[in-house]
Design an enzyme around this catalytic site. Structure first.
Site, PDB file in Angstrom:
ATOM      1  N   ASP A  38     -58.336  25.733  92.462  1.00 30.82           N
ATOM      2  CA  ASP A  38     -59.422  25.267  91.590  1.00 30.82           C
ATOM      3  C   ASP A  38     -59.252  23.784  91.292  1.00 30.82           C
ATOM      4  O   ASP A  38     -58.319  23.399  90.586  1.00 30.82           O
ATOM      5  CB  ASP A  38     -59.418  26.067  90.285  1.00 30.82           C
ATOM      6  CG  ASP A  38     -59.837  27.500  90.507  1.00 30.82           C
ATOM      7  OD1 ASP A  38     -59.084  28.415  90.139  1.00 30.82           O
ATOM      8  OD2 ASP A  38     -60.925  27.704  91.076  1.00 30.82           O
ATOM      9  N   ASP A 179     -65.930  35.080  90.806  1.00 26.14           N
ATOM     10  CA  ASP A 179     -64.851  34.236  90.342  1.00 26.14           C
ATOM     11  C   ASP A 179     -64.881  34.151  88.819  1.00 26.14           C
ATOM     12  O   ASP A 179     -65.792  33.560  88.242  1.00 26.14           O
ATOM     13  CB  ASP A 179     -65.042  32.838  90.952  1.00 26.14           C
ATOM     14  CG  ASP A 179     -63.879  31.928  90.683  1.00 26.14           C
ATOM     15  OD1 ASP A 179     -63.924  30.775  91.122  1.00 26.14           O
ATOM     16  OD2 ASP A 179     -62.917  32.374  90.014  1.00 26.14           O
TER      17      ASP A 179
HETATM   18  C1  DX5 Z   1     -62.465  29.278  86.478  1.00 27.84           C
HETATM   19  C2  DX5 Z   1     -61.904  29.264  87.877  1.00 27.84           C
HETATM   20  C3  DX5 Z   1     -61.466  30.631  88.298  1.00 27.84           C
HETATM   21  C4  DX5 Z   1     -60.319  31.100  87.448  1.00 27.84           C
HETATM   22  C5  DX5 Z   1     -60.314  32.593  87.467  1.00 27.84           C
HETATM   23  O1  DX5 Z   1     -63.067  28.047  86.223  1.00 27.84           O
HETATM   24  O2  DX5 Z   1     -62.871  28.824  88.796  1.00 27.84           O
HETATM   25  O3  DX5 Z   1     -61.057  30.657  89.657  1.00 27.84           O
HETATM   26  O4  DX5 Z   1     -59.123  30.610  87.946  1.00 27.84           O
HETATM   27  O5  DX5 Z   1     -59.349  32.973  86.523  1.00 27.84           O
HETATM   28  P1  DX5 Z   1     -59.402  34.430  85.900  1.00 27.84           P
HETATM   29  O6  DX5 Z   1     -59.337  35.373  87.067  1.00 27.84           O
HETATM   30  O7  DX5 Z   1     -58.186  34.458  85.028  1.00 27.84           O
HETATM   31  O8  DX5 Z   1     -60.695  34.539  85.142  1.00 27.84           O
END
Ligand code: DX5
Length: 231
Positions: A38, A179
């Site tokens: 990310d 996501d």
């Molecule tokens: C949020 C990111 C996601 C995040 C997901 O802005 O784009 O990829 O890392 O994290 P979880 O699975 O903990 O919601």
């Protein structure tokens, strides 16, 4: 229609940033299908994370595909550099690109898969005229910027709408990646709605029993056999 193979893609945002090599190796050993990086610039989203040097470093230490999610303004400036650094999938946000078709075309010309992401409030119709050019559609199920947020239930119908749009456009080959807030609780719902690439950060790297068990639990939740390879 044959069941779409579901990919589990741990997001390193929730990993120990002091030990990212160990994090991606754990994902590899757990049978993950890719890892997500990310990239955040503090402008498009209210957080700053990692960039090109980390993608290049991870490229050196894992064979897994690197799914790089650009949560940055004007991503065109960095498409070449991220593919050069090792991104296999490069996702840009509809909301951040004023020449989305050109951006998507360019990512593909560079040899990477082109992903297009929609924030929770961005309607599926925004994809209408790019459906024939994308390789992945990312439906954000949290507001981008942080891991560990609550799954936004109201996005599930949008997953269905996007799946319907893609299938009607003859793009049933294009996976929907979800996501944010993906866990053993939410995974079955998003798969039933038409998603097949599941990004999970805190559900994997925050799991008390470790990455391997976390990935196993996710696959179990969606009725997949454990172990590697397409299902
Ligand atoms: C949020 C990111 C996601 C995040 C997901 O802005 O784009 O990829 O890392 O994290 P979880 O699975 O903990 O919601």
């Amino acid at each position: 229609m044959a069941a779409r193979s579901v990919h589990i893609i741990p997001s390193i945002l929730s990993a120990d940033f002091a030990n990212l090599e160990a994090a991606v190796r754990a994902a590899e050993e757990a049978g993950a299908d890719a890892v997500q990086v990310d990239v955040m610039d503090g402008h498009f989203v209210p957080n700053i994370t990692v960039g090109l040097p980390v993608v290049a470093a991870l490229r050196r230490v894992t064979r897994l595909p690197l799914d790089v999610h650009l949560m940055i303004e004007a991503p065109d400036r960095y498409v070449d550099a991220f593919v050069e650094a090792g991104a296999n999938v490069l996702t840009v946000h509809v909301e951040a690109c004023c020449h989305l078709h050109r951006t998507v075309q360019h990512i593909r010309e560079l040899g990477a898969l082109a992903g297009v992401a929609l924030n929770p409030a961005t309607p599926a119709i925004m994809l209408q005229d790019i459906l024939h050019d994308v390789d992945v559609v990312v439906v954000m199920t949290v507001n981008p910027g942080f891991g560990g947020q609550a799954f936004i239930e109201s996005v599930v119908p949008k997953i269905e709408r996007v799946r319907h749009m893609l299938d009607r456009a003859g793009r049933s080959d294009v996976p929907i990646e979800v996501d944010g807030g993906i866990s053993k609780r939410t995974a079955p719902r998003v798969v039933a709605a038409g998603a097949s690439w599941l990004v999970a950060g805190s559900a994997v790297y925050g799991h008390p029993a470790g990455v391997r068990e976390a990935v196993r639990e996710l696959r179990e939740a969606i009725g997949q056999e454990t172990g590697k390879g397409d299902r």
